[in-house]
Design a protein around this motif. Structure first.
Motif: not given
Lengths: 266, 149
Positions: A18-26, A28-35, B96-105
């Motif tokens: 869901l986080a990955l599908c969220a709006g472009a404006a914000q 997500p701080q974290h995504i699950n790369i494996k999924q 990044d490779s852990d899935g953490k947002l890595a870009e500048e604001p």
């Protein structure tokens, strides 16, 4: 009955989706790369000058000592020419770093001859001319751009005639030469930040996979590279740990040996 | 003779239709690349070297694609995404490779252009996530280019 941990994993997966599908404006701080539901494209092979640029920021590098513009032998096997072409383009980037106009001009001619050897000379001629002209004017930015265009045009021309494997060998040749010079520089003036530039495990896996899919290129140099990549992998695939000086030295020995093999006859 | 004239008329009519629809039919990833390069232009003046190579394809609205890329600590990168579809909205983000947002604001999205700025904290693999957020077309061409300094 589904165990709680399974529910938890499913929940986390759904939330990440869901986080990955969220709006472009914000974002997500974290995504699950494996999924990641999306297909992941192959790793992008960097140009040698991306690594050289990062090296430059760590301190002064004596690029002149790494310039190589000797003509070397002529090969007839297309895979060998492709590997050599990749290393010669990388040599061009080194000559630009060293601001060595004569070497750049020699390399421009050599690139053209090798491109003709694998049947893509026509698409390279304008770039080779532009490289030589820009070197005459000592316009290093233009030389750099034309070297990039050269590599791109060679690979596009090969892909158009379904010679993707040769195109991958051009990238591999450039990567090996870039890694040889990188390790040589870092070996002389060791720093952890310099050694960290070797942390490229996905690129190495990419090349290993590509080489495995080239059984028709049954050449000693290809087999040597395959064996060498197996040796290099544990030295640079260190996760969060630092790459020690001994590993840098070892990778340098391996890539120097391969570099010698690429430019000399069996 | 009559059938020959009819054939010429039909062929001409078909050619006219093809010419009229040309921009729609032949719009391609190359067009999307032109837009991505247009987005990159101002950054070249700031010393960014833009790679000749690019990545592209087509996506439906709401679809995403990940491009894996090796980045080097010490360099600074911008990724630019473009599409030729006028009313489409696209985005690009870097993890990044852990899935953490890595870009500048200071990344941005302006209709059919988007940019993401990365100053890698570590050398390694990163994931560039490109997305077509909205589009009037079923499939929207996209192209991603990047530059570094």
């Amino acid at each position: 009955m589904i165990p709680f941990t399974r529910y938890l994993k499913l929940g986390v997966g759904v939330l990440c989706g869901l986080a990955l599908c969220a709006g472009a404006a914000q974002a997500p701080q974290h995504i699950n790369i494996k999924q990641l539901a999306t297909r992941v494209e192959d790793v992008v092979v960097p140009l040698p000058n991306e690594i050289f640029g990062a090296l430059n920021k760590l301190g002064t590098v004596n690029w002149k000592q790494h310039v190589r513009s000797d003509k070397g032998p002529n090969f007839t096997e297309r895979p060998r020419i492709a590997l050599l072409l990749g290393t010669v383009i990388a040599d061009g980037f080194i000559a630009v770093q060293a601001e060595d106009a004569d070497a750049v001009k020699d390399i421009g001619q050599r690139v053209l001859a090798l491109a003709k050897g694998i049947g893509v000379g026509n698409s390279i001629t304008p770039h080779a001319k532009a490289i030589i002209e820009a070197a005459d004017k000592r316009n290093w930015e233009n030389v750099r751009r034309e070297l990039d265009r050269t590599q791109n045009s060679v690979q596009q021309a090969m892909n158009e005639v379904h010679d993707e494997k040769l195109s991958q060998l051009v990238s591999l040749g450039g990567w090996l030469r870039g890694t040889e010079v990188l390790t040589s520089v870092v070996k002389e003036h060791f720093s952890s930040d310099g050694a960290e530039l070797l942390h490229q495990p996905d690129l190495l896996s990419y090349f290993q996979t590509r080489l495995q899919a080239m059984p028709e290129f049954n050449l000693p140099i290809i087999r040597q590279i395959q064996d060498a990549l197996v040796e290099v992998k544990p030295l640079i695939d260190v996760g969060d740990r630092r790459i020690p000086p001994e590993s840098v030295k070892k990778v340098n020995e391996i890539t120097t040996r391969l570099g010698h093999g690429i430019v000399t006859r069996d | 003779m009559k059938s020959c004239a009819k054939l010429v008329f039909q062929t001409s009519a078909l050619l006219l239709v093809l010419v009229a629809l040309q921009p729609v039919i032949f719009a391609s990833v190359d067009d999307a690349q032109s837009f991505a390069l247009q987005a990159a232009e101002p950054y070249v003046k700031q010393g960014f070297q833009v790679r000749e190579d690019y990545w592209g394809g087509d996506l439906g609205s709401g679809e995403k694609k990940a491009v894996r890329q090796q980045l080097f600590k010490g360099n600074e990168y911008w990724f630019w995404l473009g599409t030729e579809v006028d009313k489409a909205k696209v985005s690009v983000h870097v993890y990044d490779s852990d899935g953490k947002l890595a870009e500048e604001p200071d990344g941005w999205e302006k209709g059919h252009f988007a940019g993401a700025h990365v100053i890698p904290k570590a050398t390694g693999s990163y994931f560039i996530i490109v997305s077509v957020e909205e589009s009037p077309e079923d499939r929207t061409h996209w192209a991603l280019v990047y530059g570094f300094r």
